[in-house]
Design a protein around this motif. Structure first.
Motif, PDB file in Angstrom:
ATOM      1  N   PHE A  95      33.577  88.716  96.336  1.00  0.00           N
ATOM      2  CA  PHE A  95      32.868  87.436  95.683  1.00  0.00           C
ATOM      3  C   PHE A  95      33.309  85.946  97.663  1.00  0.00           C
ATOM      4  CE2 PHE A  95      36.022  88.438  91.965  1.00  0.00           C
ATOM      5  CZ  PHE A  95      34.209  88.677  90.872  1.00  0.00           C
ATOM      6  N   LYS A  96      33.424  87.911  98.413  1.00  0.00           N
ATOM      7  CA  LYS A  96      32.979  86.995  99.691  1.00  0.00           C
ATOM      8  C   LYS A  96      32.350  86.079  99.978  1.00  0.00           C
ATOM      9  CE  LYS A  96      37.837  88.572 102.267  1.00  0.00           C
ATOM     10  NZ  LYS A  96      38.702  87.370 101.131  1.00  0.00           N
ATOM     11  N   SER A  97      31.832  85.624 100.960  1.00  0.00           N
ATOM     12  CA  SER A  97      30.531  85.040 101.527  1.00  0.00           C
ATOM     13  C   SER A  97      30.884  84.566 102.711  1.00  0.00           C
ATOM     14  CB  SER A  97      29.763  83.974 100.350  1.00  0.00           C
ATOM     15  OG  SER A  97      28.469  83.199 100.762  1.00  0.00           O
ATOM     16  N   ARG A  98      29.441  84.538 103.525  1.00  0.00           N
ATOM     17  CA  ARG A  98      29.657  83.586 104.967  1.00  0.00           C
ATOM     18  C   ARG A  98      29.219  82.384 104.803  1.00  0.00           C
ATOM     19  NH1 ARG A  98      25.008  88.717 107.764  1.00  0.00           N
ATOM     20  NH2 ARG A  98      25.289  88.520 105.417  1.00  0.00           N
ATOM     21  N   THR A  99      29.063  82.095 104.017  1.00  0.00           N
ATOM     22  CA  THR A  99      28.181  80.426 103.607  1.00  0.00           C
ATOM     23  C   THR A  99      29.893  79.924 103.274  1.00  0.00           C
ATOM     24  OG1 THR A  99      27.471  80.764 101.279  1.00  0.00           O
ATOM     25  CG2 THR A  99      26.307  81.200 103.752  1.00  0.00           C
TER      26      THR A  99
ATOM     27  N   ASP B 176      32.012  95.568 107.552  1.00  0.00           N
ATOM     28  CA  ASP B 176      33.084  96.652 107.782  1.00  0.00           C
ATOM     29  C   ASP B 176      34.596  95.465 107.832  1.00  0.00           C
ATOM     30  OD1 ASP B 176      32.324  98.237 108.860  1.00  0.00           O
ATOM     31  OD2 ASP B 176      31.888  97.692 111.495  1.00  0.00           O
ATOM     32  N   TYR B 177      34.594  94.099 107.452  1.00  0.00           N
ATOM     33  CA  TYR B 177      35.695  93.265 107.538  1.00  0.00           C
ATOM     34  C   TYR B 177      34.902  92.945 105.659  1.00  0.00           C
ATOM     35  CZ  TYR B 177      37.122  88.349 105.166  1.00  0.00           C
ATOM     36  OH  TYR B 177      38.058  87.382 104.726  1.00  0.00           O
ATOM     37  N   LYS B 178      34.308  93.338 105.231  1.00  0.00           N
ATOM     38  CA  LYS B 178      34.491  93.138 103.177  1.00  0.00           C
ATOM     39  C   LYS B 178      34.842  94.630 102.688  1.00  0.00           C
ATOM     40  CE  LYS B 178      30.511  92.732 102.185  1.00  0.00           C
ATOM     41  NZ  LYS B 178      29.331  92.238 100.994  1.00  0.00           N
ATOM     42  N   LYS B 179      34.660  95.610 103.782  1.00  0.00           N
ATOM     43  CA  LYS B 179      36.167  96.986 103.594  1.00  0.00           C
ATOM     44  C   LYS B 179      36.929  97.388 103.896  1.00  0.00           C
ATOM     45  CE  LYS B 179      31.318 100.066 104.232  1.00  0.00           C
ATOM     46  NZ  LYS B 179      31.389 101.067 105.009  1.00  0.00           N
ATOM     47  N   ALA B 180      37.321  96.682 104.467  1.00  0.00           N
ATOM     48  CA  ALA B 180      38.708  96.370 105.327  1.00  0.00           C
ATOM     49  C   ALA B 180      39.593  95.517 104.648  1.00  0.00           C
ATOM     50  CB  ALA B 180      38.808  95.633 106.650  1.00  0.00           C
TER      51      ALA B 180
END
Length: 213
Positions: free
Chosen positions: A121-125, A112-116
């Motif tokens: 290039f985002k990563s939880r780490t 949901d966060y990435k769609k918004a």
């Protein structure tokens, strides 16, 4: 000819040493802070985390000390943190949750966060992305439930239970969760008091910030 070979060899060795240093520095940068109970010391060890937290606060309005208290609770600043895997005798069983990374973000919420916000290039780490996620999600909580972005206890309850879960009120009978949320609130207050003593030096450490205050 010999001189040319010597120069080439020198360049190869220099490049190898540079690459090795970068690898070692990257490994050090991923290490958890040595003093997790002191936010100033956390930022001393990882000054780029201050920049990331400041950016998240500026974008979403959730204070730095609240954001960092969440990270402390969720992962103890371990970038690849996951829930423990249960075992049956010597057989590993599936984990109970898909939570992962600094902010222990579960797969559906991360999608949901990435769609918004765009997630190529985002990563939880990545600490910057984890802090931005917490800012985004606490902003959603604030809009849906009216919880103040400075109220670390109830923000955390909604973060843990989800917006629907918080509305149901089941958390009121969960003593363990309430103790955890109170701990997050305490850590947030502690971090807030510490940050007042050191924020200026992190905010003003860049040469181009001539008029910071």
């Amino acid at each position: 000819m010999t001189a040319t070979r010597t120069v080439r060899a020198y360049r190869i060795v220099s490049c190898a040493l540079t690459a090795l240093c970068l690898i070692l520095l990257a490994g050090c940068a991923s290490n958890p802070p040595r003093h997790t109970d002191n936010l100033c010391k956390v930022f001393d060890q990882h000054p780029d985390w201050y920049d990331a937290a400041h950016d998240a606060q500026k974008r979403w309005g959730t204070p730095i000390h609240v954001l960092m208290a969440f990270i402390n609770r969720e992962s103890s600043f371990r970038k690849r943190a996951r829930p423990d895997r249960p075992w049956f005798l010597f057989i590993p069983l599936p984990r109970k949750s898909s939570a992962y990374g600094y902010a222990q973000i579960q797969d559906p919420a991360w999608e949901d966060y990435k769609k918004a916000n765009g997630g190529l290039f985002k990563s939880r780490t990545d600490m910057k992305d984890a802090l931005d996620f917490i800012g985004w999600y606490t902003d959603r909580i604030h809009r849906a439930l009216g919880i103040s972005k400075w109220d670390a206890k109830h923000l955390y309850l909604a973060y843990h239970e989800g917006i629907g879960g918080y509305r149901s009120g089941h958390w009121k009978r969960n003593r363990s969760l309430l103790r955890t949320a109170n701990g997050v609130a305490y850590r947030s207050r502690q971090y807030g008091a510490q940050l007042k003593r050191c924020a200026v030096r992190f905010r003003c450490r860049h040469w181009y910030q001539l008029f910071c205050h």
